[in-house]
Write an enzyme that holds these catalytic residues in place. Structure first.
Site, short mmCIF file in Angstrom:
data_model
loop_
_atom_site.label_atom_id
_atom_site.label_comp_id
_atom_site.label_asym_id
_atom_site.label_seq_id
_atom_site.Cartn_x
_atom_site.Cartn_y
_atom_site.Cartn_z
N LYS A 53 0.84 -1.20 0.00
CA LYS A 53 0.00 0.00 0.00
C LYS A 53 0.87 1.25 0.00
O LYS A 53 0.61 2.22 -0.71
CB LYS A 53 -0.94 -0.02 1.22
CG LYS A 53 -2.03 -1.07 1.11
CD LYS A 53 -2.83 -1.27 2.39
CE LYS A 53 -3.78 -2.45 2.20
NZ LYS A 53 -4.62 -2.75 3.36
N GLN A 97 -5.05 -1.93 9.51
CA GLN A 97 -4.73 -3.18 8.85
C GLN A 97 -5.21 -4.36 9.69
O GLN A 97 -4.93 -4.44 10.88
CB GLN A 97 -3.20 -3.26 8.61
CG GLN A 97 -2.77 -4.44 7.76
CD GLN A 97 -3.34 -4.43 6.34
OE1 GLN A 97 -3.55 -3.36 5.75
NE2 GLN A 97 -3.62 -5.59 5.80
N ASP A 120 -11.28 2.22 3.72
CA ASP A 120 -11.43 0.76 3.58
C ASP A 120 -12.89 0.39 3.33
O ASP A 120 -13.18 -0.74 2.91
CB ASP A 120 -10.98 0.06 4.87
CG ASP A 120 -9.70 -0.73 4.69
OD1 ASP A 120 -9.38 -1.08 3.54
OD2 ASP A 120 -9.03 -1.00 5.70
N1 GUN Z 1 -6.48 -7.38 5.69
C1 GUN Z 1 -6.73 -8.13 4.61
N2 GUN Z 1 -7.34 -7.42 3.65
C2 GUN Z 1 -7.49 -6.17 4.14
C3 GUN Z 1 -8.05 -4.97 3.60
O1 GUN Z 1 -8.55 -4.89 2.49
N3 GUN Z 1 -7.99 -3.88 4.43
C4 GUN Z 1 -7.46 -3.95 5.67
N4 GUN Z 1 -7.47 -2.85 6.41
N5 GUN Z 1 -6.94 -5.04 6.20
C5 GUN Z 1 -6.95 -6.14 5.42
#
Ligand code: GUN
Length: 282
Positions: A53, A97, A120
């Site tokens: 990211k 996350q 998100d």
């Molecule tokens: N963990 C696995 N996929 C995601 C996601 O799309 N966003 C977040 N914040 N955590 C994750």
């Protein structure tokens, strides 16, 4: 069965989208777009996702700040940071996350994020908006899957979609988004009776269950579109999805690979949601 299966190149489609976002940011944004990422502990997969990211943000010109806490950090400390970020003019988007250590309920943190910064798409407001049709942020993986289908000009309207997995972050929002595209949708999970019979009915099958190579060629309808959200390790520790790619190849009409399918689209949609968040501020 020998169908000419098309492999959907999520990496390439995500790159095109990232380049479009980069152009928009270069040309139209007087202020820097900012994303704050909060992670706890040192889960290996999470560290890789966060790094991806961060790299994607760097590429398009979004300023990312990573806040990595020890796994045993008290909830109050993180809530304090979220409060600061909610009030920071330079932070447009905030994400936590997942997964989190067991002592923290993700809802306690997600509900503390200002929903106008919920890039998100996990807040109650974002999820409820999928039902009322006015959501601002759609969850990134689900949105990425819809974009992949549209990019490949795969008809969703009227089609039977089977979503295997009922998580709040993929299965449930995706099912609503497919319904909003006029699909007929089934959501299946570990307790579904006759799961394999249900899977076989899918024109479009999406799996997000975290079971390495669970879906095999004999389970799918010939010509089905097979979208694999899983990121697992096989017995040789090699990355693989929920779908046994080799046995589905030649039976599926379309298939996404792991890696290089849905994963890059999740990141591209996060960047898109950051732009949306920045636009809310303007
Ligand atoms: N963990 C696995 N996929 C995601 C996601 O799309 N966003 C977040 N914040 N955590 C994750």
């Amino acid at each position: 069965m020998n169908i000419d299966t098309k492999v959907i190149n999520g990496q390439k489609i995500a790159s095109i989208i990232k380049d479009q976002i980069k152009d928009v940011i270069n040309q139209a944004y007087p202020e820097t777009v900012g994303l704050a990422v909060i992670s706890l502990g040192n889960d290996e997969a999470s560290q890789i996702y966060v790094r991806n990211k961060q790299k994607a943000c760097d590429y398009v010109g979004i300023k990312s700040q990573i806040y990595n806490f020890e796994a045993n950090t008290p909830l109050e400390d993180i809530l304090e940071l979220i409060d600061v970020l909610n009030n920071s003019h330079s932070v447009d988007g905030i994400l936590i996350q997942l997964p989190l250590p067991a002592h923290i309920n993700p809802r306690d943190l997600i509900s503390a994020i200002d929903f106008k910064k919920d890039v998100d798409g996990f807040s109650k407001e974002s999820l409820a908006g999928l039902i009322t049709g006015d959501t601002v942020f759609k969850s990134c993986t689900s949105l990425g899957i819809i974009e992949l289908l549209k990019y490949e000009k795969i008809k969703i309207s009227g089609k039977k979609c089977v979503v295997v997995g009922r998580s709040n972050i993929v299965g449930k929002p995706l099912a609503l988004m497919l319904l909003n595209e006029d699909a007929t949708v089934s959501i299946c999970h570990s307790k579904t009776d006759n799961l394999i019979d249900e899977i076989k009915t899918a024109d479009i099958l999406i799996t997000a269950i975290g079971q390495p190579k669970f879906i095999t060629g004999d389970m799918i309808k010939p010509g089905a579109v097979v979208i694999d959200v899983g990121i697992n390790r096989d017995i040789n520790q090699k990355l693989c999805g929920d779908v046994d790619f080799d046995s589905c190849f030649g039976i599926a009409g379309y298939i996404t690979p792991v890696p290089g399918g849905v994963g890059p689209m999740t990141v591209a949609m996060l960047l898109k949601n950051c732009l949306t968040a920045a636009n809310l501020k303007i």
